[in-house]
Design a protein around this motif. Sequence first.
Motif, PDB file in Angstrom:
ATOM      1  N   TYR A 159       0.806  -1.221   0.000  1.00 30.02           N
ATOM      2  CA  TYR A 159       0.000   0.000   0.000  1.00 30.02           C
ATOM      3  C   TYR A 159       0.842   1.277   0.000  1.00 30.02           C
ATOM      4  O   TYR A 159       0.339   2.354   0.358  1.00 30.02           O
ATOM      5  N   ALA A 160       2.085   1.175  -0.422  1.00 28.00           N
ATOM      6  CA  ALA A 160       2.985   2.338  -0.406  1.00 28.00           C
ATOM      7  C   ALA A 160       2.403   3.530  -1.166  1.00 28.00           C
ATOM      8  O   ALA A 160       2.423   4.672  -0.675  1.00 28.00           O
ATOM      9  N   ALA A 161       1.858   3.285  -2.357  1.00 34.12           N
ATOM     10  CA  ALA A 161       1.321   4.377  -3.179  1.00 34.12           C
ATOM     11  C   ALA A 161       0.115   5.037  -2.513  1.00 34.12           C
ATOM     12  O   ALA A 161       0.009   6.274  -2.469  1.00 34.12           O
ATOM     13  N   LYS A 162      -0.800   4.218  -1.991  1.00 35.55           N
ATOM     14  CA  LYS A 162      -2.007   4.771  -1.349  1.00 35.55           C
ATOM     15  C   LYS A 162      -1.671   5.506  -0.061  1.00 35.55           C
ATOM     16  O   LYS A 162      -2.319   6.501   0.277  1.00 35.55           O
ATOM     17  N   LEU A 163      -0.672   5.008   0.667  1.00 27.07           N
ATOM     18  CA  LEU A 163      -0.228   5.702   1.878  1.00 27.07           C
ATOM     19  C   LEU A 163       0.316   7.077   1.534  1.00 27.07           C
ATOM     20  O   LEU A 163       0.040   8.065   2.236  1.00 27.07           O
TER      21      LEU A 163
ATOM     22  N   LYS B  81      -2.496   9.677   0.586  1.00 27.93           N
ATOM     23  CA  LYS B  81      -3.235  10.254   1.711  1.00 27.93           C
ATOM     24  C   LYS B  81      -2.309  10.806   2.804  1.00 27.93           C
ATOM     25  O   LYS B  81      -2.790  11.227   3.863  1.00 27.93           O
ATOM     26  N   SER B  82      -0.999  10.788   2.530  1.00 32.04           N
ATOM     27  CA  SER B  82      -0.006  11.277   3.508  1.00 32.04           C
ATOM     28  C   SER B  82      -0.206  10.609   4.873  1.00 32.04           C
ATOM     29  O   SER B  82      -0.185  11.261   5.922  1.00 32.04           O
ATOM     30  N   ILE B  83      -0.407   9.297   4.837  1.00 30.65           N
ATOM     31  CA  ILE B  83      -0.634   8.526   6.060  1.00 30.65           C
ATOM     32  C   ILE B  83       0.624   7.742   6.416  1.00 30.65           C
ATOM     33  O   ILE B  83       1.232   7.095   5.562  1.00 30.65           O
ATOM     34  N   LYS B  84       1.020   7.807   7.679  1.00 28.87           N
ATOM     35  CA  LYS B  84       2.157   7.046   8.180  1.00 28.87           C
ATOM     36  C   LYS B  84       1.647   5.723   8.769  1.00 28.87           C
ATOM     37  O   LYS B  84       0.606   5.677   9.414  1.00 28.87           O
ATOM     38  N   PHE B  85       2.415   4.657   8.532  1.00 25.08           N
ATOM     39  CA  PHE B  85       2.053   3.333   9.018  1.00 25.08           C
ATOM     40  C   PHE B  85       3.153   2.843   9.952  1.00 25.08           C
ATOM     41  O   PHE B  85       4.323   2.809   9.580  1.00 25.08           O
TER      42      PHE B  85
ATOM     43  N   LYS C  35      -8.910   3.126   3.678  1.00 24.87           N
ATOM     44  CA  LYS C  35     -10.057   3.677   2.953  1.00 24.87           C
ATOM     45  C   LYS C  35     -10.825   4.693   3.795  1.00 24.87           C
ATOM     46  O   LYS C  35     -11.258   5.731   3.294  1.00 24.87           O
ATOM     47  N   TYR C  36     -10.981   4.377   5.085  1.00 24.79           N
ATOM     48  CA  TYR C  36     -11.803   5.229   5.952  1.00 24.79           C
ATOM     49  C   TYR C  36     -10.994   6.173   6.831  1.00 24.79           C
ATOM     50  O   TYR C  36     -11.494   6.702   7.817  1.00 24.79           O
ATOM     51  N   SER C  37      -9.723   6.371   6.469  1.00 22.60           N
ATOM     52  CA  SER C  37      -8.882   7.356   7.150  1.00 22.60           C
ATOM     53  C   SER C  37      -8.719   8.583   6.265  1.00 22.60           C
ATOM     54  O   SER C  37      -8.673   8.476   5.041  1.00 22.60           O
ATOM     55  N   SER C  38      -8.637   9.726   6.901  1.00 23.17           N
ATOM     56  CA  SER C  38      -8.443  10.978   6.159  1.00 23.17           C
ATOM     57  C   SER C  38      -6.965  11.305   6.059  1.00 23.17           C
ATOM     58  O   SER C  38      -6.118  10.670   6.711  1.00 23.17           O
ATOM     59  N   THR C  39      -6.636  12.294   5.266  1.00 21.55           N
ATOM     60  CA  THR C  39      -5.246  12.697   5.034  1.00 21.55           C
ATOM     61  C   THR C  39      -4.528  12.981   6.352  1.00 21.55           C
ATOM     62  O   THR C  39      -5.047  13.687   7.219  1.00 21.55           O
TER      63      THR C  39
ATOM     64  N   ILE D  36      -1.849   5.051  10.965  1.00 20.73           N
ATOM     65  CA  ILE D  36      -2.387   3.704  11.161  1.00 20.73           C
ATOM     66  C   ILE D  36      -1.301   2.843  11.807  1.00 20.73           C
ATOM     67  O   ILE D  36      -0.110   3.007  11.501  1.00 20.73           O
ATOM     68  N   TYR D  37      -1.705   1.933  12.697  1.00 18.95           N
ATOM     69  CA  TYR D  37      -0.754   1.074  13.397  1.00 18.95           C
ATOM     70  C   TYR D  37      -1.101  -0.408  13.222  1.00 18.95           C
ATOM     71  O   TYR D  37      -2.274  -0.768  13.166  1.00 18.95           O
TER      72      TYR D  37
END
Length: 244
Positions: A109-113, A116-120, A150-154, A158-159
């Motif tokens: 999911y690197a591209a989708k992360l 949305k500028s989401i850190k995992f 999908k249900y997280s905003s920019t 996520i952990y």
Amino acid sequence: MDDLIKELKIKIEKLENEIYFKNGLISILSHDSKELFGNFLWLVESLEQKIVSEQDFYKLLPQVKSDARKNLQTVQDSTAWLKTQYGNFKIKPEKILVTDLFHHLEEQYAAKLREKSIKFYFKGDHNSFIISDRLLLEYILDKIFNNALKYSSTGQDIYLRQVSEGDQTKLSVVDSGIGINEKYLATIYSYDNPIFQGTAGEKGAGLSLKIVKNFIFLLQGNIDIQSSENKGTTVSLFLPNFIA
């Protein structure tokens, strides 16, 4: 006698759940396929008959593409489930480093992360491992993580959290996204639950969690979902460190 009755009740409940699941699966495949091909056929015929202009035709193509992607995902999910129902499918336990599962999701999911500028992040023992079926476990985590994303905003992190609890491992995917209203939690595995769009308009058929629950059963584990609207969702898997 009581033990025999109890055993029969469990078997009957299992069969009823399987029938319910299969009927729901057939219903989704039938409805979604009919809707997709019907809409596409209408669109092409409308262009041929000049009911819609070429300009309007091209404007509608993104919607057709979105619907096709959703249907493709449904077919892929159904195929994954079917593989466990027919032929000589058997659980194949192997020793899996939990951080390998984390890196699998991170790469997948690197591209989708990035979008949305989401850190995992991983929280837990970096040396921990679990003995389970890699194919099923990766599928389960993939679907749960996909929902979290999908249900997280920019900018919302996520952990993947790991905790060892006796002879089992607890794996949790934790997000701080839009969450689930309490009235929908009780029916989250049913086919009556409404389908919600993701924060970026992502669509789904609502099938993935139903297959996830089925696969968790195959792994002799349990799943728990805790969620609060606008506060996020935690999906926890309770998995034995062996499969009998």
